[in-house]
Design a protein around this motif. Sequence first.
Motif, short mmCIF file in Angstrom:
data_model
loop_
_atom_site.label_atom_id
_atom_site.label_comp_id
_atom_site.label_asym_id
_atom_site.label_seq_id
_atom_site.Cartn_x
_atom_site.Cartn_y
_atom_site.Cartn_z
N LEU A 1 -37.01 27.82 1.08
CA LEU A 1 -37.93 28.16 2.16
C LEU A 1 -37.72 27.23 3.36
N PRO A 2 -37.26 27.76 4.50
CA PRO A 2 -37.00 26.92 5.67
C PRO A 2 -38.29 26.38 6.28
N PHE A 3 -38.20 25.18 6.86
CA PHE A 3 -39.35 24.59 7.53
C PHE A 3 -38.97 24.06 8.91
N ILE A 4 -38.12 23.05 8.96
CA ILE A 4 -37.64 22.50 10.24
C ILE A 4 -36.12 22.52 10.22
N HIS A 5 -35.54 22.88 11.36
CA HIS A 5 -34.09 22.80 11.53
C HIS A 5 -33.81 22.14 12.87
N ILE A 6 -32.70 21.43 12.93
CA ILE A 6 -32.27 20.82 14.19
C ILE A 6 -30.81 21.15 14.42
N ALA A 7 -30.48 21.33 15.69
CA ALA A 7 -29.10 21.70 16.02
C ALA A 7 -28.71 21.13 17.37
N SER A 8 -27.44 20.79 17.47
CA SER A 8 -26.84 20.46 18.74
C SER A 8 -26.28 21.76 19.28
N GLN A 9 -26.73 22.15 20.46
CA GLN A 9 -26.30 23.41 21.04
C GLN A 9 -25.65 23.18 22.40
N LYS A 10 -25.12 24.22 22.95
CA LYS A 10 -24.36 24.12 24.19
C LYS A 10 -25.10 23.34 25.29
N ASN A 11 -26.38 23.63 25.47
CA ASN A 11 -27.12 23.04 26.58
C ASN A 11 -28.09 21.93 26.18
N GLY A 12 -27.95 21.40 24.98
CA GLY A 12 -28.84 20.34 24.54
C GLY A 12 -29.10 20.40 23.05
N PHE A 13 -30.31 20.03 22.67
CA PHE A 13 -30.70 20.02 21.26
C PHE A 13 -31.84 21.00 21.06
N ALA A 14 -31.91 21.55 19.86
CA ALA A 14 -32.99 22.47 19.52
C ALA A 14 -33.63 22.01 18.22
N LEU A 15 -34.95 22.09 18.19
CA LEU A 15 -35.72 21.82 16.99
C LEU A 15 -36.50 23.09 16.67
N TYR A 16 -36.25 23.65 15.51
CA TYR A 16 -36.94 24.86 15.06
C TYR A 16 -37.99 24.42 14.05
N HIS A 17 -39.25 24.74 14.32
CA HIS A 17 -40.34 24.34 13.44
C HIS A 17 -41.12 25.59 13.05
N ASP B 1 -39.90 23.63 27.11
CA ASP B 1 -38.95 24.75 26.99
C ASP B 1 -39.00 25.20 25.54
N MET B 2 -39.69 26.31 25.30
CA MET B 2 -39.98 26.69 23.92
C MET B 2 -39.91 28.19 23.72
N GLY B 3 -39.39 28.59 22.55
CA GLY B 3 -39.45 29.96 22.09
C GLY B 3 -40.52 30.06 21.02
N LYS B 4 -40.42 31.04 20.13
CA LYS B 4 -41.45 31.21 19.09
C LYS B 4 -41.51 30.02 18.14
N SER B 5 -40.38 29.55 17.69
CA SER B 5 -40.36 28.38 16.81
C SER B 5 -39.42 27.31 17.32
N CYS B 6 -38.76 27.58 18.41
CA CYS B 6 -37.70 26.70 18.92
C CYS B 6 -38.19 25.86 20.09
N ILE B 7 -37.97 24.57 19.98
CA ILE B 7 -38.26 23.65 21.08
C ILE B 7 -36.91 23.14 21.56
N ARG B 8 -36.60 23.39 22.84
CA ARG B 8 -35.30 23.01 23.38
C ARG B 8 -35.43 21.77 24.24
N PHE B 9 -34.46 20.88 24.07
CA PHE B 9 -34.41 19.65 24.86
C PHE B 9 -33.09 19.62 25.61
N LYS B 10 -33.15 19.87 26.90
CA LYS B 10 -31.93 19.86 27.72
C LYS B 10 -31.67 18.48 28.29
N LYS B 11 -32.72 17.78 28.70
CA LYS B 11 -32.59 16.42 29.20
C LYS B 11 -32.78 15.49 28.00
N LEU B 12 -31.69 14.96 27.53
CA LEU B 12 -31.72 14.22 26.28
C LEU B 12 -32.52 12.93 26.37
#
Length: 150
Positions: free
Chosen positions: A65-81, A107-118
């Motif tokens: 069962l997924p809970f939190i994910h983190i990823a390095s993406q093209k334009n920054g980092f994403a945290l999915y909660h 900068d947020m989607g349904k579960s995604c928090i995006r960080f462009k300015k690190l």
Amino acid sequence: MANEVESYIQSLPEDRKKIFSKLRDTIKKNLPKGFEETIQYKMVGYVVPKKIYPAGYHVTPELALPFIHIASQKNGFALYHMGIYADTILLNWFKTEYPKHCKTKLDMGKSCIRFKKLDDIPWKLIAELSSKMTTKDWITLYERNLKKTK
């Protein structure tokens, strides 16, 4: 999974390794006991393991069962909660707290928090968010929301 997670981190560009590692450490230090670190969906994830929740994720029952994910993406980092996605109280708390910790617009989607300015990652807020839900809390919320969709 540590080797896979370490491989993920080592595959990152040099300028991202340190920040990603800090994000990972922040989550791991604050996440309640019971969650496991793994690679899931080609990201570093924190999941409720099958030994605790054998049913797994309803979409793909063989997965934990997924809970939190983190990823390095093209334009920054994403945290999915997933807790933010499933719990409006937690979502509203986060949206209220975010401006207290960060100068940039959320900068947020349904579960995604995006960080462009690190430099603007709100470390203390991420730590607190990571601590807010136990595996039991997440399973209960997940099952309650799953029943609503059936």
